[in-house]
Design a protein around this motif. Structure first.
Motif, mmCIF file in Angstrom:
data_model
loop_
_atom_site.group_PDB
_atom_site.id
_atom_site.type_symbol
_atom_site.label_atom_id
_atom_site.label_comp_id
_atom_site.label_asym_id
_atom_site.label_seq_id
_atom_site.Cartn_x
_atom_site.Cartn_y
_atom_site.Cartn_z
ATOM 1 N N VAL A 101 30.285 49.881 27.477
ATOM 2 C CA VAL A 101 31.209 48.882 28.022
ATOM 3 C C VAL A 101 31.300 49.139 29.525
ATOM 4 O O VAL A 101 32.043 50.005 29.983
ATOM 5 N N ASN A 102 30.551 48.367 30.278
ATOM 6 C CA ASN A 102 30.291 48.716 31.675
ATOM 7 C C ASN A 102 30.774 47.686 32.683
ATOM 8 O O ASN A 102 30.800 47.968 33.883
ATOM 9 N N GLN A 103 31.168 46.484 32.248
ATOM 10 C CA GLN A 103 31.521 45.456 33.224
ATOM 11 C C GLN A 103 32.721 45.893 34.070
ATOM 12 O O GLN A 103 33.579 46.640 33.596
ATOM 13 N N GLY A 104 32.768 45.432 35.307
ATOM 14 C CA GLY A 104 33.895 45.784 36.159
ATOM 15 C C GLY A 104 33.857 45.030 37.478
ATOM 16 O O GLY A 104 32.807 44.556 37.913
ATOM 17 N N VAL A 105 35.024 44.905 38.098
ATOM 18 C CA VAL A 105 35.123 44.290 39.415
ATOM 19 C C VAL A 105 36.260 44.957 40.168
ATOM 20 O O VAL A 105 37.275 45.328 39.580
ATOM 21 N N ALA A 106 36.061 45.160 41.466
ATOM 22 C CA ALA A 106 37.095 45.761 42.316
ATOM 23 C C ALA A 106 37.279 44.911 43.559
ATOM 24 O O ALA A 106 36.334 44.267 44.031
ATOM 25 N N GLU A 107 38.498 44.911 44.072
ATOM 26 C CA GLU A 107 38.806 44.236 45.333
ATOM 27 C C GLU A 107 39.758 45.124 46.120
ATOM 28 O O GLU A 107 40.725 45.636 45.558
ATOM 29 N N PHE A 108 39.452 45.324 47.393
ATOM 30 C CA PHE A 108 40.359 46.079 48.253
ATOM 31 C C PHE A 108 41.508 45.169 48.696
ATOM 32 O O PHE A 108 41.309 44.191 49.415
ATOM 33 N N GLN A 109 42.720 45.481 48.242
ATOM 34 C CA GLN A 109 43.903 44.724 48.639
ATOM 35 C C GLN A 109 45.090 45.672 48.711
ATOM 36 O O GLN A 109 45.416 46.331 47.721
ATOM 37 N N THR A 110 45.718 45.721 49.881
ATOM 38 C CA THR A 110 46.907 46.555 50.024
ATOM 39 C C THR A 110 48.084 45.922 49.299
ATOM 40 O O THR A 110 48.021 44.771 48.854
ATOM 41 N N LEU A 111 49.169 46.666 49.181
ATOM 42 C CA LEU A 111 50.328 46.239 48.402
ATOM 43 C C LEU A 111 50.754 44.817 48.710
ATOM 44 O O LEU A 111 50.951 43.994 47.808
ATOM 45 N N GLU A 112 50.898 44.491 50.002
ATOM 46 C CA GLU A 112 51.406 43.177 50.373
ATOM 47 C C GLU A 112 50.380 42.065 50.167
ATOM 48 O O GLU A 112 50.730 40.886 50.126
ATOM 49 N N ALA A 113 49.111 42.424 50.019
ATOM 50 C CA ALA A 113 48.061 41.410 49.896
ATOM 51 C C ALA A 113 47.749 41.035 48.448
ATOM 52 O O ALA A 113 47.145 39.985 48.191
ATOM 53 N N VAL A 114 48.147 41.869 47.493
ATOM 54 C CA VAL A 114 47.838 41.599 46.089
ATOM 55 C C VAL A 114 48.604 40.369 45.616
ATOM 56 O O VAL A 114 49.807 40.236 45.851
ATOM 57 N N THR A 115 47.892 39.473 44.961
ATOM 58 C CA THR A 115 48.518 38.290 44.382
ATOM 59 C C THR A 115 48.466 38.397 42.859
ATOM 60 O O THR A 115 47.705 39.192 42.303
ATOM 61 N N GLU A 116 49.266 37.590 42.212
ATOM 62 C CA GLU A 116 49.222 37.579 40.748
ATOM 63 C C GLU A 116 47.834 37.179 40.263
ATOM 64 O O GLU A 116 47.315 37.743 39.285
ATOM 65 N N GLU A 117 47.214 36.239 40.972
ATOM 66 C CA GLU A 117 45.882 35.785 40.586
ATOM 67 C C GLU A 117 44.861 36.907 40.698
ATOM 68 O O GLU A 117 44.047 37.120 39.775
ATOM 69 N N SER A 118 44.877 37.639 41.817
ATOM 70 C CA SER A 118 43.900 38.718 41.985
ATOM 71 C C SER A 118 44.161 39.859 41.001
ATOM 72 O O SER A 118 43.228 40.461 40.457
ATOM 73 N N TRP A 119 45.431 40.158 40.758
ATOM 74 C CA TRP A 119 45.792 41.202 39.787
ATOM 75 C C TRP A 119 45.265 40.846 38.398
ATOM 76 O O TRP A 119 44.640 41.672 37.725
ATOM 77 N N ASP A 120 45.520 39.590 37.982
ATOM 78 C CA ASP A 120 45.069 39.156 36.661
ATOM 79 C C ASP A 120 43.546 39.180 36.565
ATOM 80 O O ASP A 120 42.989 39.566 35.527
ATOM 81 N N ARG A 121 42.859 38.773 37.633
ATOM 82 C CA ARG A 121 41.398 38.749 37.623
ATOM 83 C C ARG A 121 40.844 40.164 37.400
ATOM 84 O O ARG A 121 39.944 40.379 36.584
ATOM 85 N N ILE A 122 41.394 41.137 38.118
ATOM 86 C CA ILE A 122 40.894 42.504 38.021
ATOM 87 C C ILE A 122 41.216 43.118 36.660
ATOM 88 O O ILE A 122 40.372 43.768 36.033
ATOM 89 N N PHE A 123 42.440 42.883 36.164
ATOM 90 C CA PHE A 123 42.795 43.423 34.850
ATOM 91 C C PHE A 123 42.066 42.692 33.726
ATOM 92 O O PHE A 123 41.717 43.310 32.711
ATOM 93 N N ASP A 124 41.816 41.402 33.896
ATOM 94 C CA ASP A 124 41.113 40.653 32.857
ATOM 95 C C ASP A 124 39.700 41.199 32.652
ATOM 96 O O ASP A 124 39.254 41.375 31.514
#
Length: 265
Positions: A101-124
């Motif tokens: 199980v190898n799929q993955g994605v990362a995005e560099f975003q500091t605390l104030e830059a994280v959005t609900e959309e980006s959070w959900d995308r990374i956790f999904d």
């Protein structure tokens, strides 16, 4: 101080070691996933490998150049795709010995830059996708088979990776819990935790060439062994956990050149 910064060369492998074995590798079109697929097919295993991008699937298949590898377009965040993947694995392989199980994605975003959309995308992709991949494919895994998750060496933390680090910690937890749940079936569950590894994307979405070069420089400097790891080294560790480590389960194996241990600092 390190005495050797050179990258190791790959060794010749016995093409018959895994003949007759069957594997599924998610996120298998580039980087570490592709290296795992190649390591498996080089040893004679039949492999289904997934990706979301048709072009990357075609490029991977051309690079692998073997009928033992079979590409499948599948999105780990889509339950219909996962159900179809399980059905396809059952129809074409008849079952699974090894699941990576190898799929993955990362995005560099500091605390104030994280959005609900980006959070959900990374956790999904990283957490939800990993868990439900196993839920759909575990019924096909043979007794004595194994699952290997790809997590990340999280002992040393980079700012800006809250969502990614959190999602991968969730995957590490899955490995431990599922190791216990699947023990009655003789299925071992482990994780390989890469440190700084040289891949086309460096594991981060939409890096510019300048950012990639800076990332490599920082990674080399922060790794006690003085260099980034290779995708072949991750594949070797993943296959060790899947195939050879027959008395190992519930373990997260760091493959990070000493990064997580602070050696030499």
């Amino acid at each position: 101080m390190t005495t050797n910064h050179s990258n190791p060369t790959s060794t010749i492998t016995d093409p018959n070691t895994l003949r007759g074995k069957r594997a599924v590798v998610t996120g298998g079109t580039i980087g570490m996933g592709l290296a795992i697929v190649r390591a498996l097919t080089d040893r004679g295993a039949e492999v289904l490998y997934t990706g979301r991008n048709e072009q990357r699937l075609a490029e991977a298949q051309a690079s692998l150049n073997t009928p033992l590898a079979r590409p499948v377009r599948s999105d780990a965040t889509d339950m219909n795709d996962l159900a179809a993947l399980a059905e396809h694995a059952s129809d074409t392989l008849g079952g699974i010995d090894y699941l990576f199980v190898n799929q993955g994605v990362a995005e560099f975003q500091t605390l104030e830059a994280v959005t609900e959309e980006s959070w959900d995308r990374i956790f999904d992709v990283n957490a939800k996708g990993s868990f439900f991949t196993v839920q759909h494919l575990a019924p096909l895994i043979a007794e004595g088979g194994s699952i290997v998750f790809t997590t990340v060496s999280n002992d040393e933390i980079f700012p800006g990776l809250s969502a990614y680090s959190g999602a991968k910690e969730a995957v590490a937890a899955f490995a431990k819990v599922l190791a216990a749940e699947l023990l009655p079936r003789g299925i071992r569950v482990n994780a390989v935790a890469p440190g700084f590894i040289l891949t086309p994307t460096m594991g981060v979405a939409e890096l510019t060439e300048a950012q990639r070069a800076e990332f490599i420089e920082q990674g080399n400097a922060s790794t006690p062994m003085g260099r980034g790891g290779t995708v072949e080294e991750i594949a070797a560790a993943a296959l060790f956990l899947a195939v050879d480590a027959t008395f190992v389960t519930g373990v997260e194996l760091p493959v990070d050149g000493g990064f997580g241990k602070g050696l030499g600092h």
